[in-house]
Design an enzyme around this catalytic site. Structure first.
Site, PDB file in Angstrom:
ATOM      1  N   LYS A  43       0.849  -1.202   0.000  1.00  0.00           N
ATOM      2  CA  LYS A  43       0.000   0.000   0.000  1.00  0.00           C
ATOM      3  C   LYS A  43       0.882   1.249   0.000  1.00  0.00           C
ATOM      4  O   LYS A  43       2.091   1.151   0.260  1.00  0.00           O
ATOM      5  CB  LYS A  43      -0.914  -0.031   1.224  1.00  0.00           C
ATOM      6  CG  LYS A  43      -0.173   0.005   2.542  1.00  0.00           C
ATOM      7  CD  LYS A  43      -1.077  -0.392   3.707  1.00  0.00           C
ATOM      8  CE  LYS A  43      -0.321  -0.332   5.010  1.00  0.00           C
ATOM      9  NZ  LYS A  43      -1.046  -1.007   6.098  1.00  0.00           N
ATOM     10  N   TYR A 275      15.668  30.582   9.257  1.00  0.00           N
ATOM     11  CA  TYR A 275      14.541  31.276   9.891  1.00  0.00           C
ATOM     12  C   TYR A 275      14.593  31.182  11.410  1.00  0.00           C
ATOM     13  O   TYR A 275      14.983  30.141  11.949  1.00  0.00           O
ATOM     14  CB  TYR A 275      13.218  30.648   9.441  1.00  0.00           C
ATOM     15  CG  TYR A 275      12.902  30.852   7.986  1.00  0.00           C
ATOM     16  CD1 TYR A 275      12.647  32.123   7.474  1.00  0.00           C
ATOM     17  CD2 TYR A 275      12.847  29.755   7.116  1.00  0.00           C
ATOM     18  CE1 TYR A 275      12.346  32.293   6.125  1.00  0.00           C
ATOM     19  CE2 TYR A 275      12.542  29.926   5.777  1.00  0.00           C
ATOM     20  CZ  TYR A 275      12.298  31.202   5.293  1.00  0.00           C
ATOM     21  OH  TYR A 275      11.996  31.374   3.967  1.00  0.00           O
TER      22      TYR A 275
HETATM   23  C1  LIG Z   1      -0.225  -2.044   6.718  1.00  0.00           C
HETATM   24  C2  LIG Z   1      -0.783  -3.350   7.086  1.00  0.00           C
HETATM   25  C3  LIG Z   1       0.067  -4.439   7.346  1.00  0.00           C
HETATM   26  C4  LIG Z   1       1.580  -4.341   7.326  1.00  0.00           C
HETATM   27  O1  LIG Z   1       2.114  -3.776   8.484  1.00  0.00           O
HETATM   28  P1  LIG Z   1       3.705  -3.849   8.707  1.00  0.00           P
HETATM   29  O2  LIG Z   1       3.875  -3.377  10.089  1.00  0.00           O
HETATM   30  O3  LIG Z   1       4.304  -2.920   7.708  1.00  0.00           O
HETATM   31  O4  LIG Z   1       4.109  -5.234   8.484  1.00  0.00           O
HETATM   32  C5  LIG Z   1      -0.517  -5.662   7.616  1.00  0.00           C
HETATM   33  N1  LIG Z   1      -1.855  -5.810   7.643  1.00  0.00           N
HETATM   34  C6  LIG Z   1      -2.692  -4.792   7.410  1.00  0.00           C
HETATM   35  C7  LIG Z   1      -4.160  -5.027   7.457  1.00  0.00           C
HETATM   36  C8  LIG Z   1      -2.190  -3.535   7.124  1.00  0.00           C
HETATM   37  O5  LIG Z   1      -3.032  -2.526   6.895  1.00  0.00           O
END
Ligand SMILES: *Cc1c(COP(=O)(O)O)cnc(C)c1O
Length: 405
Positions: A43, A275
């Site tokens: 994702k 800044y």
């Molecule tokens: C993002 C996600 C993961 C992965 O998490 P990690 O900590 O990066 O392994 C696993 N399951 C679901 C449902 C997620 O949304």
């Protein structure tokens, strides 16, 4: 080689070492049992690493499934030629149902009206669809409540056209034993209830990266309630989730953020930088100027806190991080020149985990924002693979992407 041609065209870039991702996958496979499948979480553009390139690599490396958050991400991967099963793990709207059929995506279901809509579509198209059901065992958001889950599953599994392939849950804090065990217990109970009425779901998955490190029960295939898939993101990209002890896996970070030294000036005592005048030179001070800022994902909170590495030496960030510039104190170091490669973080610089601690943020956030804000260059890393003792040889990869994009 201090001026690779790639960096000549842009003020900063991230290098993505695809070989490191292949390596990390092998490390994960060694940790989990042979019969356990891997769903690679890709994702948010593969946590900023570029979903297309990462998925085509993972496909060659033999992961069993990909996980995205939205239909849009899934469709994009299909358009880029990715053929692996893709589970859409996030929110699904009723208008999006058709896309799942057109692009062979797997929905997560936790709403009966939506499940019925999938079923109606399936009948209409004469095309069955595999689905996973998400059970909420403690996350509190998306997912069917554990108490209602077995009734929900029985009803959804009975809808024509739906093939119940998977059942899953997500841990809210796989670094603290207590809560995860409760979540696992609730999930096991649902599975046992279903088994007792003759519903056998082929794939059951609970573990994320932190659970892979900390909670072996969450992916051990034993008994009828075998959990036979893990969902991993962060470990694949070579980082350890916050709160986990130093990882037992030999991970290689895949993303390195780089820029070049653009300008050097010596400040007189009493003069200030950037800044708000948060840094004042106490003695004559050589300041290096770098063409990156928070617009490139270099976090504002690294002001007067971060450090960078040039030719193997550390230099502190001084003054406020600006939109497109940061300043470093070059101290007495004479061995730096304009044009030198600067490692902002990743291999050879501060780790992404360290940067996350400095900004009181998370490595996930650092990867996503840095990934989104910079030009990406892909390294296949094949050469580096061979020296590694864990290489089995079977995954020898032909070069994937010959050059930068
Ligand atoms: C993002 C996600 C993961 C992965 O998490 P990690 O900590 O990066 O392994 C696993 N399951 C679901 C449902 C997620 O949304």
């Amino acid at each position: 080689m201090h001026r690779p041609i790639e960096l000549g065209f842009c003020s900063s870039c991230i290098e993505i070492n695809l070989g490191a991702i292949a390596h990390n996958l092998r490390e994960i496979r060694q940790k989990i049992d042979q019969g356990v499948k891997v769903l690679a979480v890709v994702k948010s553009d593969a946590y900023g690493h570029g979903a297309q390139e990462v998925c085509l690599l993972l496909e060659r490396c033999g992961v069993e499934m990909l996980g995205v958050t939205s239909v849009e991400e899934g469709v994009n991967l299909r358009l880029k030629g990715v053929g692996l099963p893709i589970l859409v793990m996030g929110c699904i709207f009723p208008e999006e149902v058709g896309e799942f059929f057109s692009y062979s995506l797997t929905p997560n279901l936790c709403d009966l009206n939506l499940a019925r809509k999938f079923s109606r579509y399936s009948i209409k198209l004469g095309q069955a669809i595999k689905v996973h059901i998400k059970i909420d065992t403690g996350m509190g958001g998306l997912g069917v409540r554990a108490q209602e889950a077995s009734a929900f599953v029985r009803e959804a599994a009975g809808l024509p056209g739906l093939l119940l392939e998977g059942l899953f849950t997500h841990f809210c804090s796989a670094t603290e034993g207590g809560c995860t065990n409760e979540q696992l217990g609730r999930f096991r109970k649902v599975m046992e209830e279903l088994e007792s009425v003759g519903i056998h779901v082929p794939i059951k998955h609970t573990a994320n990266s932190a659970a892979i490190l900390n909670v072996p029960e969450s992916y051990m295939p034993n008994g009828t309630t075998a959990f036979n898939m893990v969902r991993t993101g962060l470990l694949l990209y070579g980082l350890t989730p916050p709160g986990c002890p130093e990882s037992s896996l030999k991970l290689k970070p895949a993303m390195t953020f780089k820029t070049r030294l653009a300008y050097i000036k010596t400040l007189e005592p009493g003069e200030t930088v950037s800044y708000g005048r948060t840094y004042t030179a106490k003695s004559p001070t050589r300041i290096g100027v770098l063409p990156v800022g928070y617009n490139n994902g270099y976090n504002l909170r690294l002001s007067n806190k971060g450090y960078v590495v040039i030719r193997g030496k550390r230099f502190p960030v001084v003054g406020r991080v600006r939109m497109n510039l940061i300043h470093i104190d070059l101290g007495q170091e004479e061995q730096v020149e304009i044009g030198d490669i600067v490692t902002l973080y990743g291999e050879g610089g501060p780790s992404v985990e360290e940067v996350a601690r400095l900004i009181e943020g998370s490595p996930y956030e650092v990867l996503c924002t840095t990934g989104k804000s910079n030009h990406r260059i892909y390294l296949d890393g094949i050469g580096q693979e061979e020296e590694h003792p864990h290489s089995t040889g079977e995954e020898q990869l032909a070069p994937l992407f010959a050059t930068a994009h």
